[in-house]
Enzyme design. Structure first.
Site, PDB file in Angstrom:
ATOM      1  N   TYR A 158       0.890  -4.742   1.083  1.00 13.21           N
ATOM      2  CA  TYR A 158       0.070  -4.753  -0.131  1.00 13.21           C
ATOM      3  C   TYR A 158      -1.285  -4.114   0.137  1.00 13.21           C
ATOM      4  CZ  TYR A 158      -2.781  -6.368  -4.007  1.00 13.21           C
ATOM      5  OH  TYR A 158      -3.644  -6.411  -5.087  1.00 13.21           O
ATOM      6  N   LYS A 162      -3.081  -0.691  -1.615  1.00 11.63           N
ATOM      7  CA  LYS A 162      -4.378  -0.662  -2.281  1.00 11.63           C
ATOM      8  C   LYS A 162      -5.373   0.233  -1.544  1.00 11.63           C
ATOM      9  CE  LYS A 162      -3.434  -3.038  -5.895  1.00 11.63           C
ATOM     10  NZ  LYS A 162      -3.482  -2.414  -7.249  1.00 11.63           N
TER      11      LYS A 162
END
Length: 259
Positions: A158, A162
């Protein structure tokens, strides 16, 4: 806000959370909305609520941003009155799992990469050329995360997605520097939406534990920043905003009050 009146704003992942909050605030500011989500019934409910409350035009569409063909077809077949998109809010995104990398599920990785990175790229690739074609003062606003600045345990993939959003934003800003298009990356910390419910595969108790002992941000806090960036004068480009709850320093450093 007069500067946003009648602007056409495309928001992905707008059936709830930050996307819905952005849609409501843009509508309140007089903008017209194209809102999309994977579940058409949910996004249509949002559209109906906004139309009734703000008396503005809203086009609700089913879209899974992971599907490149679907993205291309949707943008190519927009009604004539909706083709001149002024603002793109790349909000669709998710986290899946909190496993260590060597114990993680590849299906979770693929969902995050396909949505957070590839989906953002697909929409940007289709919409930015239209902004240039229509000679609008376009604006691409990406919803990143503090996870893209500093990694934390259990968030390896994750965080990587990002970080990609940050560098895509920075790179696009360079690519369009000779045009009227602005690029903004918003990097929130802990925001209480359905984010953690999705991350924990529907486990509400685990999701609630994430926010226990701290007052997190809410979706409306992020929408305020998004609309503020979009409503700045055309010569002002807000490149990046990082925002956290007062008691959060990074994704992994949080102070929680004990009961």
């Amino acid at each position: 806000m007069k500067i946003l009146k009648d602007k056409i704003v495309f928001i992905s992942g707008a059936s709830g959370g930050i996307g819905k909050a952005c849609a409501e605030l843009f509508a309140k500011s007089g903008a017209k909305l194209i809102i999309s989500a994977r579940t058409v019934e949910k996004v249509q409910e949002v559209a109906n609520e906004i139309k009734e409350k703000y008396q503005t035009d809203v086009l609700a569409l089913q879209l899974d941003v992971q599907d490149k063909k679907a993205v291309n077809e949707l943008i190519d077949t927009l009604p004539l009155d909706w083709q001149k998109i002024d603002i793109l809010v790349n909000n669709a995104g998710l986290a899946r799992g909190m496993d260590k990398l060597h114990e993680g599920e590849p299906e979770d990785w693929e969902a995050m990469i396909d949505t957070n990175v590839k989906g953002l790229l697909y929409l940007t690739r289709k919409i930015v050329p239209r902004m240039l074609e229509h000679n609008v003062n376009g604006h691409v606003i990406n919803i990143g995360s503090t996870a893209g600045i500093i990694a934390y345990p259990g968030g390896t993939v994750y965080c990587a997605t990002k970080a990609a959003v940050k560098f895509i934003s920075d790179g696009l800003r360079m690519d369009v520097v000779d045009t009227p298009i602005r690029v903004t990356n918003i990097q929130p910390g802990m925001v209480e939406t359905n984010f953690s419910v999705v991350r924990f595969h529907g486990n509400q108790q685990k999701a609630d534990n994430v926010y226990e002992g701290i007052e997190p941000l809410v979706a409306e806090d992020i929408a305020d920043i998004v609309v503020y960036a979009a409503s700045a004068p055309a010569h002002v480009q807000i490149c990046e905003v990082t925002v956290t709850p007062t008691h959060q320093a990074t994704g992994g450093i949080v102070h929680k009050e004990k009961k």
